[in-house]
Scaffold this motif. Sequence first.
Motif, PDB file in Angstrom:
ATOM      1  N   ASP A   1    -108.496   3.765  25.650  1.00  0.00           N
ATOM      2  CA  ASP A   1    -108.772   2.726  24.973  1.00  0.00           C
ATOM      3  C   ASP A   1    -106.819   2.675  24.662  1.00  0.00           C
ATOM      4  OD1 ASP A   1    -107.319   6.255  23.769  1.00  0.00           O
ATOM      5  OD2 ASP A   1    -109.777   6.264  24.258  1.00  0.00           O
ATOM      6  N   GLU A   2    -106.148   2.519  23.589  1.00  0.00           N
ATOM      7  CA  GLU A   2    -104.600   2.385  23.512  1.00  0.00           C
ATOM      8  C   GLU A   2    -103.888   3.399  23.162  1.00  0.00           C
ATOM      9  OE1 GLU A   2    -103.525  -1.236  20.913  1.00  0.00           O
ATOM     10  OE2 GLU A   2    -104.889  -2.144  23.067  1.00  0.00           O
ATOM     11  N   SER A   3    -105.144   5.091  21.599  1.00  0.00           N
ATOM     12  CA  SER A   3    -104.827   6.254  21.848  1.00  0.00           C
ATOM     13  C   SER A   3    -103.814   6.758  23.098  1.00  0.00           C
ATOM     14  CB  SER A   3    -105.975   6.641  21.665  1.00  0.00           C
ATOM     15  OG  SER A   3    -106.723   7.667  22.509  1.00  0.00           O
ATOM     16  N   SER A   4    -102.706   7.426  21.397  1.00  0.00           N
ATOM     17  CA  SER A   4    -101.596   8.140  22.237  1.00  0.00           C
ATOM     18  C   SER A   4    -102.131   8.916  23.574  1.00  0.00           C
ATOM     19  CB  SER A   4    -100.644   8.642  20.915  1.00  0.00           C
ATOM     20  OG  SER A   4     -99.974   9.141  22.281  1.00  0.00           O
ATOM     21  N   GLU A   5    -103.002   9.631  23.075  1.00  0.00           N
ATOM     22  CA  GLU A   5    -103.668  10.747  24.111  1.00  0.00           C
ATOM     23  C   GLU A   5    -103.635   9.852  25.440  1.00  0.00           C
ATOM     24  OE1 GLU A   5    -106.653  14.650  24.534  1.00  0.00           O
ATOM     25  OE2 GLU A   5    -106.731  13.412  22.517  1.00  0.00           O
ATOM     26  N   SER A   6    -104.626   9.026  25.697  1.00  0.00           N
ATOM     27  CA  SER A   6    -105.500   8.497  26.435  1.00  0.00           C
ATOM     28  C   SER A   6    -104.147   7.862  26.979  1.00  0.00           C
ATOM     29  CB  SER A   6    -106.414   7.319  25.886  1.00  0.00           C
ATOM     30  OG  SER A   6    -107.317   7.665  25.908  1.00  0.00           O
ATOM     31  N   ILE A   7    -102.812   7.077  26.237  1.00  0.00           N
ATOM     32  CA  ILE A   7    -102.137   6.437  27.395  1.00  0.00           C
ATOM     33  C   ILE A   7    -101.147   7.809  28.067  1.00  0.00           C
ATOM     34  CG2 ILE A   7     -99.636   5.248  27.364  1.00  0.00           C
ATOM     35  CD1 ILE A   7    -102.622   3.331  26.823  1.00  0.00           C
ATOM     36  N   ASP A   8    -100.814   8.988  27.597  1.00  0.00           N
ATOM     37  CA  ASP A   8    -100.479   9.892  28.083  1.00  0.00           C
ATOM     38  C   ASP A   8    -101.069  10.219  28.937  1.00  0.00           C
ATOM     39  OD1 ASP A   8     -98.504   9.434  25.930  1.00  0.00           O
ATOM     40  OD2 ASP A   8     -98.955  11.379  25.062  1.00  0.00           O
ATOM     41  N   LYS A   9    -102.251  10.603  29.358  1.00  0.00           N
ATOM     42  CA  LYS A   9    -102.613  10.949  29.949  1.00  0.00           C
ATOM     43  C   LYS A   9    -103.168   9.877  31.421  1.00  0.00           C
ATOM     44  CE  LYS A   9    -106.120  13.274  29.736  1.00  0.00           C
ATOM     45  NZ  LYS A   9    -108.264  13.906  29.135  1.00  0.00           N
ATOM     46  N   LEU A  10    -102.984   8.757  31.229  1.00  0.00           N
ATOM     47  CA  LEU A  10    -102.852   8.086  32.157  1.00  0.00           C
ATOM     48  C   LEU A  10    -101.665   8.023  32.584  1.00  0.00           C
ATOM     49  CD1 LEU A  10    -103.420   4.934  33.650  1.00  0.00           C
ATOM     50  CD2 LEU A  10    -102.154   3.293  31.538  1.00  0.00           C
ATOM     51  N   ALA A  11    -100.266   8.230  32.083  1.00  0.00           N
ATOM     52  CA  ALA A  11     -99.004   8.089  32.115  1.00  0.00           C
ATOM     53  C   ALA A  11     -99.070   9.111  33.325  1.00  0.00           C
ATOM     54  CB  ALA A  11     -98.199   7.366  31.571  1.00  0.00           C
ATOM     55  N   ASN A  12     -98.929   9.930  32.651  1.00  0.00           N
ATOM     56  CA  ASN A  12     -98.942  11.368  33.467  1.00  0.00           C
ATOM     57  C   ASN A  12    -100.082  11.602  35.193  1.00  0.00           C
ATOM     58  OD1 ASN A  12     -97.148  12.762  31.859  1.00  0.00           O
ATOM     59  ND2 ASN A  12     -99.042  13.682  31.055  1.00  0.00           N
ATOM     60  N   ASN A  13    -100.949  11.183  34.557  1.00  0.00           N
ATOM     61  CA  ASN A  13    -101.394  10.648  35.926  1.00  0.00           C
ATOM     62  C   ASN A  13    -101.062   9.721  37.333  1.00  0.00           C
ATOM     63  OD1 ASN A  13    -103.867  12.817  35.592  1.00  0.00           O
ATOM     64  ND2 ASN A  13    -104.782  10.501  34.995  1.00  0.00           N
ATOM     65  N   VAL A  14    -100.119   8.267  37.000  1.00  0.00           N
ATOM     66  CA  VAL A  14     -99.486   7.403  37.540  1.00  0.00           C
ATOM     67  C   VAL A  14     -98.732   8.632  38.022  1.00  0.00           C
ATOM     68  CG1 VAL A  14     -98.568   4.894  37.591  1.00  0.00           C
ATOM     69  CG2 VAL A  14    -100.315   5.513  36.347  1.00  0.00           C
ATOM     70  N   ARG A  15     -98.043   9.122  37.022  1.00  0.00           N
ATOM     71  CA  ARG A  15     -95.933   9.153  37.942  1.00  0.00           C
ATOM     72  C   ARG A  15     -96.614  11.001  39.043  1.00  0.00           C
ATOM     73  NH1 ARG A  15     -93.886  14.127  36.899  1.00  0.00           N
ATOM     74  NH2 ARG A  15     -91.626  14.475  36.879  1.00  0.00           N
ATOM     75  N   GLN A  16     -97.493  11.402  38.737  1.00  0.00           N
ATOM     76  CA  GLN A  16     -98.351  12.606  39.337  1.00  0.00           C
ATOM     77  C   GLN A  16     -98.560  11.953  40.800  1.00  0.00           C
ATOM     78  OE1 GLN A  16    -100.934  14.861  37.621  1.00  0.00           O
ATOM     79  NE2 GLN A  16     -99.832  16.490  36.695  1.00  0.00           N
ATOM     80  N   MET A  17     -99.517  10.817  40.819  1.00  0.00           N
ATOM     81  CA  MET A  17     -99.636  10.014  42.116  1.00  0.00           C
ATOM     82  C   MET A  17     -98.452   9.164  42.732  1.00  0.00           C
ATOM     83  SD  MET A  17    -101.895   7.161  42.098  1.00  0.00           S
ATOM     84  CE  MET A  17    -102.904   7.236  40.417  1.00  0.00           C
ATOM     85  N   MET A  18     -96.799   9.203  42.529  1.00  0.00           N
ATOM     86  CA  MET A  18     -95.929   8.546  42.653  1.00  0.00           C
ATOM     87  C   MET A  18     -95.332   9.669  43.035  1.00  0.00           C
ATOM     88  SD  MET A  18     -95.083   6.086  39.855  1.00  0.00           S
ATOM     89  CE  MET A  18     -93.821   5.339  40.585  1.00  0.00           C
ATOM     90  N   LEU A  19     -95.002  10.938  42.560  1.00  0.00           N
ATOM     91  CA  LEU A  19     -94.795  11.566  43.040  1.00  0.00           C
ATOM     92  C   LEU A  19     -95.274  12.218  44.161  1.00  0.00           C
ATOM     93  CD1 LEU A  19     -92.099  14.115  42.421  1.00  0.00           C
ATOM     94  CD2 LEU A  19     -93.514  15.451  40.869  1.00  0.00           C
TER      95      LEU A  19
END
Length: 312
Positions: A253-271
């Motif tokens: 969903d487009e909630s700030s919490e969900s977007i934050d979690k998505l961004a952090n997951n992708v960042r960790q994956m890329m790191l």
Amino acid sequence: MPDITKTTRSTALTRLHWAAWAVFPVALSAVLRKRGGFYYRQTAQLVAMAFCALYGVLASLTLPIIGKAHLINWSVARLYYHTAGYLTGLTATIEGKEHLNPKRSAVYVANHQTNMDVLFMASVFPKATSVVAKKALKYYPFLGWFMTLSKAIFLDRKNRESAIKEAKQAAQDIHKKKTSVWLFPEGTRGFADKLDLLPFKKGAFYMAVQARVPIVPIVIANYNHLYDAKAKRFNPGNVKIKVLPPVDTTEIDESSESIDKLANNVRQMMLTTLNDISTTPLPNNNNSPPASQLHITASTSSSSSSLDKKTQ
């Protein structure tokens, strides 16, 4: 009567003169691409960029006429990669090309180290894809003209309302026009001398969730040993690039919490991937979990997001 011998000799010398002018730059670049120093390679890649931007202007005006508008950015990228790559001696080895699907809209996100990322980005740039860039680039000669004509998305970082409006419009275009976009989620050049990433800005992830398209992370290995503007280092060499599996966003969903979690997951994956494909070990970072804990697949990222949504 005119001296035919002298006239013939003069014509031959003239032809030789123009041939020398044509051959000399090619011969010089063939020597300097491996032996030239920082200033030669820096100048060479800037000349290549200007040349390709000029081609981009022409491509933006002509390719739509023959129904090939989706090849504008792709053709410019390939031309720049091969031209600048030849002149500087830089090449890229790409893993995961199967995740680049021009028939599927996506939001491509990549790490940003230096201005040379443009060259490595060009080696893997997909068809039917636009770029998202800072508004200042719009006013650059040649490059700005090309980007404007090729429908690049310019975001004004100083004007949050304008940036949000442009991002929403981009999400609509992705969905309606079946196109993709490429962003650097760090927002600016990050760490070039160590294996780390800046915190990700959320625009790319809001865009993907709103358009209901996957995020495709692309990781460029650290190449500080080849290029460092401060140290005036610019060496030829090969850089690894890895395209990761698409991360599904349809259940987020487009909630700030969900977007934050998505961004952090992708960042960790890329790191994690940055550490895996680079030639130097990841420095200790108390803010980042160990690499062994960062191996997150697209499926687990999507599943965890779905579960979070159900429990909210």
